[in-house]
Design a protein around this motif. Structure first.
Motif, PDB file in Angstrom:
ATOM      1  N   PHE A 192       0.752  -1.370  -0.046  1.00 26.24           N
ATOM      2  CA  PHE A 192      -0.026   0.051  -0.086  1.00 26.24           C
ATOM      3  C   PHE A 192       0.800   0.751  -0.339  1.00 26.24           C
ATOM      4  O   PHE A 192       1.972   0.945   0.605  1.00 26.24           O
ATOM      5  CB  PHE A 192      -0.721   0.478   1.376  1.00 26.24           C
ATOM      6  N   SER A 193       0.318   2.164  -0.362  1.00 28.02           N
ATOM      7  CA  SER A 193       1.561   3.571  -0.081  1.00 28.02           C
ATOM      8  C   SER A 193       1.214   4.445   0.576  1.00 28.02           C
ATOM      9  O   SER A 193      -0.208   3.905   2.319  1.00 28.02           O
ATOM     10  CB  SER A 193       0.723   4.355  -1.655  1.00 28.02           C
ATOM     11  N   SER A 194       2.009   5.062   1.290  1.00 28.68           N
ATOM     12  CA  SER A 194       2.014   5.226   2.234  1.00 28.68           C
ATOM     13  C   SER A 194       0.987   7.306   2.047  1.00 28.68           C
ATOM     14  O   SER A 194       0.590   7.026   3.316  1.00 28.68           O
ATOM     15  CB  SER A 194       3.246   6.696   3.224  1.00 28.68           C
ATOM     16  N   ARG A 195       0.402   7.888   1.193  1.00 30.35           N
ATOM     17  CA  ARG A 195      -0.882   8.369   0.803  1.00 30.35           C
ATOM     18  C   ARG A 195      -2.090   8.457   1.300  1.00 30.35           C
ATOM     19  O   ARG A 195      -2.618   8.561   1.973  1.00 30.35           O
ATOM     20  CB  ARG A 195      -0.506   9.194  -0.249  1.00 30.35           C
ATOM     21  N   GLU A 196      -2.147   7.119   0.396  1.00 34.85           N
ATOM     22  CA  GLU A 196      -3.470   5.838   0.963  1.00 34.85           C
ATOM     23  C   GLU A 196      -3.529   5.763   2.638  1.00 34.85           C
ATOM     24  O   GLU A 196      -4.405   6.226   3.249  1.00 34.85           O
ATOM     25  CB  GLU A 196      -3.156   4.518   0.393  1.00 34.85           C
ATOM     26  N   LEU A 197      -2.647   5.382   3.372  1.00 35.21           N
ATOM     27  CA  LEU A 197      -2.371   5.086   5.050  1.00 35.21           C
ATOM     28  C   LEU A 197      -2.587   6.223   5.023  1.00 35.21           C
ATOM     29  O   LEU A 197      -3.558   6.558   6.583  1.00 35.21           O
ATOM     30  CB  LEU A 197      -1.234   4.130   5.573  1.00 35.21           C
ATOM     31  N   VAL A 198      -2.205   7.689   5.552  1.00 28.50           N
ATOM     32  CA  VAL A 198      -2.862   8.922   5.861  1.00 28.50           C
ATOM     33  C   VAL A 198      -4.101   9.242   5.174  1.00 28.50           C
ATOM     34  O   VAL A 198      -4.503   9.503   6.170  1.00 28.50           O
ATOM     35  CB  VAL A 198      -0.875   9.999   4.989  1.00 28.50           C
TER      36      VAL A 198
END
Length: 68
Positions: free
Chosen positions: A50-56
């Motif tokens: 997963f991308s860090s942008r999605e997690l944030v």
């Protein structure tokens, strides 16, 4: 030495931690694992990669839902 499902169960069983929002991050992507995670009290479930942008974005959405 504990998986996310068991850790979530432990958090939910303790009165001091039962309201902490949980997002499970895992490599297990089958439906049964996702459903089990949500059923034990996780607010969200992300599978790797997963991308860090999605997690944030998911963390921000969770915090918006929980704010008064």
């Amino acid at each position: 030495g504990m998986n996310g499902i068991d850790f979530s169960k432990r958090l939910r069983a303790n009165s001091a931690t039962k309201f902490i929002p949980i997002i499970i991050l895992t490599a297990k992507s089958d439906e049964d694992n996702k459903v089990e995670g949500l059923n034990v009290g996780a607010y969200d479930f992300l599978t790797k990669p997963f991308s860090s942008r999605e997690l944030v974005a998911r963390i921000k959405a969770l915090l918006r839902r929980r704010s008064p």
